[in-house]
Write an enzyme that holds these catalytic residues in place. Structure first.
Site, PDB file in Angstrom:
ATOM      1  N   SER A 150       0.858  -1.186   0.000  1.00  0.00           N
ATOM      2  CA  SER A 150       0.000   0.000   0.000  1.00  0.00           C
ATOM      3  C   SER A 150       0.889   1.228   0.000  1.00  0.00           C
ATOM      4  O   SER A 150       2.086   1.147   0.326  1.00  0.00           O
ATOM      5  CB  SER A 150      -0.890  -0.002   1.248  1.00  0.00           C
ATOM      6  N   TYR A 195      -2.464  -1.233  10.286  1.00  0.00           N
ATOM      7  CA  TYR A 195      -2.412  -1.443   8.842  1.00  0.00           C
ATOM      8  C   TYR A 195      -1.066  -0.982   8.285  1.00  0.00           C
ATOM      9  O   TYR A 195      -0.429  -1.686   7.487  1.00  0.00           O
ATOM     10  CB  TYR A 195      -3.558  -0.673   8.186  1.00  0.00           C
TER      11      TYR A 195
END
Length: 271
Positions: free
Chosen positions: A155, A168
């Protein structure tokens, strides 16, 4: 003109919808047969709807609409034995394995002091251990085939800090490091390993009350809100935008690209 991955076989996790489906269909459109893997069940801690087996069946239908073969496997990436069985079955039915896209993951944003221990653990179990499991289950098949390409989907949060998602962000930095570590040791088998770093993508992960959760967190600390801004004038990208880069990394066009962080992030990591 032959497709860019003509004759190759790919395995994609999290393939029931969203980015995973886009990757599977794009690879099929360029000539690959595909093993499509998804848990097809409720994911922990997330507010967006989980994928169903009907979603995975639709991915199979879209792959087959490209006149390619698909092997479906309903498997949780936390289940190493299940992933090995899926990879083995895919190779038995399709003949080989050349490309792996470790795409499955979860995102449950919240301020740091609202991240319970089980939320942190669940995120790392799926986003980190699940990726490790995927490589461990598939890399031997790529080695047997004489090489190949592994794409670990990280990401933009694996390139820069993103607020209100410490768990995350931790997981996606781990995936970035994992790609480099695997690339080092698998190079002798002519296996390339790269990490992929999208910005926000229009997928079901953004559904539910995720935006409301982020909005409430940003209201509590508005100084951090600009960290989510893309340099390019877009709010989100589309799954197909990311799939185009997966195709490049899967194809022989990137035959000398390994241990690299490929950003498809509209410049958000530079903001």
């Amino acid at each position: 003109m032959a497709g860019r991955v003509e004759g190759k076989v790919a395995l994609v996790t999290g393939a029931a919808r969203g980015q995973g489906r886009a990757h599977a269909v794009r690879l099929a459109a360029e000539g690959a047969d595909v093993v499509v893997v998804d848990v097809c069940g409720q994911l922990p801690d997330v507010t967006y709807p989980s994928a169903t087996e009907e979603d995975l069946d639709e991915t199979v239908r879209q792959v087959e609409a490209q006149d390619r073969r698909a092997v479906k496997a309903v498997v949780d990436v936390r289940d190493l034995a299940g992933l090995r069985e899926a990879a083995d079955r895919g190779v038995a039915e399709l003949g080989r394995l050349d490309v792996v896209v470790a795409n499955a993951g979860i995102c449950s944003p919240r301020p740091w002091d609202q991240v319970a221990p089980e939320v942190f653990a669940n995120t790392l179990d799926i986003n980190v251990t699940g990726v490790w499991n995927t490589v461990m289950a598939t890399a031997p098949h790529l080695a047997s085939a004489g090489g190949g390409s592994i794409v670990l989907v990280s990401s933009a949060a694996g390139l820069k800090v993103q607020p209100f998602m410490v768990h995350y962000t931790t997981s996606k930095w781990a995936v970035r490091g994992m790609a480099k570590a695997f690339a080092t040791e698998l190079a002798r088998h002519s296996i390339r390993v790269n990490s992929l770093h999208p910005t926000g993508v229009a997928t079901p992960m953004g559904e539910g009350d995720m935006q409301a959760t982020l909005g409430a967190a940003m209201a509590g600390d508005p100084r951090l809100a600009p960290m989510f801004s893309n340099l390019l004038p877009v709010q989100v990208t589309q799954p197909e935008d990311v799939a185009d880069v997966v195709l490049f990394l899967a194809s022989d066009e990137s035959r000398y690209v390994t241990a690299h962080e490929m950003a498809v992030d509209a410049g958000v990591s530079e903001f």
